[in-house]
Design a protein around this motif. Structure first.
Motif, short mmCIF file in Angstrom:
data_model
loop_
_atom_site.label_atom_id
_atom_site.label_comp_id
_atom_site.label_asym_id
_atom_site.label_seq_id
_atom_site.Cartn_x
_atom_site.Cartn_y
_atom_site.Cartn_z
N MET A 187 -3.17 10.38 -10.50
CA MET A 187 -3.89 9.42 -11.35
C MET A 187 -4.63 10.13 -12.48
N LYS A 188 -5.22 11.31 -12.16
CA LYS A 188 -5.94 12.07 -13.17
C LYS A 188 -5.01 12.47 -14.30
N ALA A 189 -3.81 12.94 -13.93
CA ALA A 189 -2.84 13.36 -14.95
C ALA A 189 -2.44 12.19 -15.82
N ALA A 190 -2.24 11.02 -15.20
CA ALA A 190 -1.81 9.84 -15.94
C ALA A 190 -2.88 9.41 -16.95
N ILE A 191 -4.15 9.44 -16.54
CA ILE A 191 -5.24 9.01 -17.42
C ILE A 191 -5.36 9.93 -18.63
N TYR A 192 -5.40 11.24 -18.38
CA TYR A 192 -5.55 12.19 -19.48
C TYR A 192 -4.32 12.16 -20.40
N THR A 193 -3.14 12.01 -19.81
CA THR A 193 -1.93 11.94 -20.63
C THR A 193 -1.94 10.70 -21.50
N PHE A 194 -2.35 9.57 -20.94
CA PHE A 194 -2.41 8.32 -21.70
C PHE A 194 -3.37 8.44 -22.88
N ILE A 195 -4.56 9.01 -22.63
CA ILE A 195 -5.55 9.17 -23.70
C ILE A 195 -5.01 10.11 -24.79
N ALA A 196 -4.34 11.19 -24.37
CA ALA A 196 -3.78 12.14 -25.34
C ALA A 196 -2.71 11.48 -26.19
N LEU A 197 -1.87 10.65 -25.58
CA LEU A 197 -0.81 9.97 -26.33
C LEU A 197 -1.40 8.99 -27.35
N ILE A 198 -2.50 8.35 -26.97
CA ILE A 198 -3.19 7.46 -27.91
C ILE A 198 -3.70 8.26 -29.10
N VAL A 221 -6.05 19.36 -21.06
CA VAL A 221 -6.47 19.02 -19.70
C VAL A 221 -5.27 18.51 -18.91
N ALA A 222 -4.44 17.71 -19.58
CA ALA A 222 -3.28 17.10 -18.92
C ALA A 222 -2.16 18.10 -18.67
N MET A 223 -1.95 19.05 -19.57
CA MET A 223 -0.79 19.93 -19.50
C MET A 223 -0.64 20.68 -18.18
N PRO A 224 -1.72 21.28 -17.61
CA PRO A 224 -1.55 21.98 -16.33
C PRO A 224 -1.16 21.04 -15.18
N LEU A 225 -1.39 19.74 -15.36
CA LEU A 225 -1.08 18.76 -14.32
C LEU A 225 0.33 18.22 -14.44
N LEU A 226 1.03 18.59 -15.51
CA LEU A 226 2.39 18.10 -15.76
C LEU A 226 3.38 19.25 -15.80
N VAL A 239 8.95 14.58 -22.18
CA VAL A 239 9.51 13.23 -22.19
C VAL A 239 8.45 12.17 -22.50
N VAL A 240 7.23 12.33 -21.97
CA VAL A 240 6.22 11.30 -22.21
C VAL A 240 5.86 11.19 -23.69
N GLN A 241 6.11 12.26 -24.46
CA GLN A 241 5.78 12.21 -25.88
C GLN A 241 6.72 11.31 -26.67
N LEU A 242 7.82 10.89 -26.04
CA LEU A 242 8.70 9.91 -26.69
C LEU A 242 8.00 8.56 -26.84
N CYS A 243 6.89 8.39 -26.10
CA CYS A 243 6.12 7.14 -26.20
C CYS A 243 5.27 7.10 -27.47
N VAL A 244 5.02 8.27 -28.07
CA VAL A 244 4.11 8.34 -29.22
C VAL A 244 4.57 7.46 -30.38
N PRO A 245 5.84 7.54 -30.82
CA PRO A 245 6.27 6.66 -31.92
C PRO A 245 6.13 5.18 -31.59
#
Length: 289
Positions: free
Chosen positions: A1-12, A231-236, A243-249
């Motif tokens: 869950m921690k990884a998902a939250i930080y990743t989501f914020i970073a993508l935003i 913060v997210a990178m060590p958790l992924l 792949v998650v960065q494909l969500c950015v566009p």
């Protein structure tokens, strides 16, 4: 869950950065060189202030350790950051949005997934299928606005993607994401004299709007956003982070609809649904050892 939250914020934050760049550069409010200068300066200033407060509080509470205080980023990461930021800005005015995004994220995917496979991060058949579907959806989303690129613009955007992939990968080993990002921005300022010389002919061409957008890009979307990404990178795994960065566009396009009154099309809804679903499947599916 921690990884998902930080990743989501970073993508935003990444999507916001794309929006700020689009508004500043595409509208001609500022040139790419001064945009990069202000972006790096504002990022370094913002993170410098936050780092000072952070370090002071750690010392006051006696909860700091030598590992955190000795984390001052690296020249390799700083060079990657500088190459990414400058190449992206210059290429952005040479390419249209669709072409630039296709080249940028293709380079990011190849760099990060290639590194992940090199490090034995094997993908399952389902993950490969999900990845290919996500890439197909991404291409479907971007190709309508893509055009034959100039060699210079395409080369710079590809270089930007590779540099960003390297910068992301290097975040997996940082001890203090805030200090690492802050010092990476500060180190990148050594290139300022050269950038200032190049940008001198554009001093009369930028506006207050351009300056504010560059500051927002540097301090908020880049400085704080990249700290959260570290913060997210060590958790992924590297493959997951790619792949998650494909969500950015997709997120950036939604932001364009909301804030820039851009048109929402059926094709966009379909492509976005395909990309987001495929990315979710990729993340949830794990290779069985």
């Amino acid at each position: 869950m921690k990884a998902a939250i930080y990743t989501f914020i970073a993508l935003i934050a990444f999507a916001a950065n794309s929006l700020f760049c689009r508004m500043a550069l595409a509208e001609g409010y500022i040139d790419p060189y001064n945009f990069t200068i202000i972006r790096l300066l504002s990022g370094a200033a913002c993170l410098g202030i936050i780092m000072s407060v952070y370090t002071y509080n750690l010392k006051r509470k006696g909860s700091f350790n030598d590992a955190i205080l000795s984390d001052t980023g690296s020249w390799r990461s700083s060079i990657s950051l500088l190459v990414y930021a400058l190449s992206f800005s210059v290429a952005y005015v040479e390419l249209d949005t669709g072409t630039g995004a296709l080249i940028l994220f293709s380079a990011v995917q190849l760099t990060m997934i290639g590194w992940g496979i090199y490090k034995k991060e094997q993908l399952s058949a389902v993950q490969w299928a999900a990845f290919l579907i996500a890439v197909t959806g991404f291409a479907y989303l971007m190709l309508p606005s893509a055009a034959v690129p100039s060699l210079l613009g395409a080369s710079l955007m590809a270089l930007s993607g590779v540099a960003w992939g390297i910068y992301s990968i290097r975040g997996k080993v940082c001890v203090s994401p805030l200090r690492t990002t802050g010092f990476n921005f500060i180190r990148s300022l050594v290139a300022l004299p050269i950038l200032l010389l190049v940008s001198m002919s554009y001093f009369n061409a930028f506006t207050i709007q351009g300056i504010l957008l560059a500051c927002a890009s540097g301090a908020l979307a880049s400085g704080i956003g990249y700290s959260i990404w570290y913060v997210a990178m060590p958790l992924l795994k590297s493959t997951q982070a790619a792949v998650v960065q494909l969500c950015v566009p997709v997120v950036a396009a939604f932001a364009g609809v909301i804030f820039l009154q851009e048109q929402l099309t059926v094709e966009f809804v379909i492509a976005s649904s395909v990309i987001l679903t495929a990315v979710l499947i990729f993340i949830l599916n794990k290779k069985k050892e």
